[in-house]
Motif scaffolding. Structure first.
Motif, mmCIF file in Angstrom:
data_model
loop_
_atom_site.group_PDB
_atom_site.id
_atom_site.type_symbol
_atom_site.label_atom_id
_atom_site.label_comp_id
_atom_site.label_asym_id
_atom_site.label_seq_id
_atom_site.Cartn_x
_atom_site.Cartn_y
_atom_site.Cartn_z
ATOM 1 N N ASP A 1 35.123 7.465 -31.359
ATOM 2 C CA ASP A 1 34.661 6.146 -31.811
ATOM 3 C C ASP A 1 33.994 5.388 -30.668
ATOM 4 N N ASP A 2 34.596 5.452 -29.485
ATOM 5 C CA ASP A 2 33.999 4.807 -28.306
ATOM 6 C C ASP A 2 32.626 5.408 -28.008
ATOM 7 N N TYR A 3 32.541 6.722 -28.100
ATOM 8 C CA TYR A 3 31.279 7.417 -27.867
ATOM 9 C C TYR A 3 30.227 6.981 -28.885
ATOM 10 N N ASP A 4 30.606 6.950 -30.160
ATOM 11 C CA ASP A 4 29.667 6.554 -31.220
ATOM 12 C C ASP A 4 29.165 5.129 -31.019
ATOM 13 N N ARG A 5 30.068 4.213 -30.674
ATOM 14 C CA ARG A 5 29.663 2.819 -30.442
ATOM 15 C C ARG A 5 28.669 2.730 -29.286
ATOM 16 N N LEU A 6 28.957 3.440 -28.214
ATOM 17 C CA LEU A 6 28.074 3.408 -27.047
ATOM 18 C C LEU A 6 26.724 4.037 -27.373
ATOM 19 N N ASP A 7 26.718 5.143 -28.103
ATOM 20 C CA ASP A 7 25.461 5.781 -28.484
ATOM 21 C C ASP A 7 24.620 4.838 -29.342
ATOM 22 N N LYS A 8 25.242 4.164 -30.289
ATOM 23 C CA LYS A 8 24.516 3.215 -31.136
ATOM 24 C C LYS A 8 23.978 2.042 -30.320
#
Length: 80
Positions: free
Chosen positions: A34-41
């Motif tokens: 989830d942290d990765y997805d937020r940062l990618d977005k």
């Protein structure tokens, strides 16, 4: 500048079912992804909107994304 989606299932299609399984059954993996997805977005949003940001800040965000992806990959590859 190319704006690529770096979602885990796109970058690691060979682990698609493992990603789903770990997201469902491993709270630590789910939080990290989830942290990765937020940062990618966030990074893609800055690229799409061409938001002014200094190169050092943008590079730091991309380095953090790469670090998270490495950690996630280690977990994915461990059970493969």
């Amino acid at each position: 500048m190319s704006i690529s989606d770096h979602a885990l299932d796109i970058d690691f299609p060979q682990f698609k079912s493992r990603i789903l399984d770990l997201r469902k059954n491993d709270p630590a993996f789910r939080q990290l992804s989830d942290d990765y997805d937020r940062l990618d977005k966030k990074i893609r949003g800055l690229e799409v909107r061409d938001v002014p940001t200094d190169d050092q800040h943008f590079s730091a965000l991309k380095m953090e994304r790469a670090s998270l992806k490495d950690r996630l990959y280690q977990q994915l590859a461990k059970g493969a």
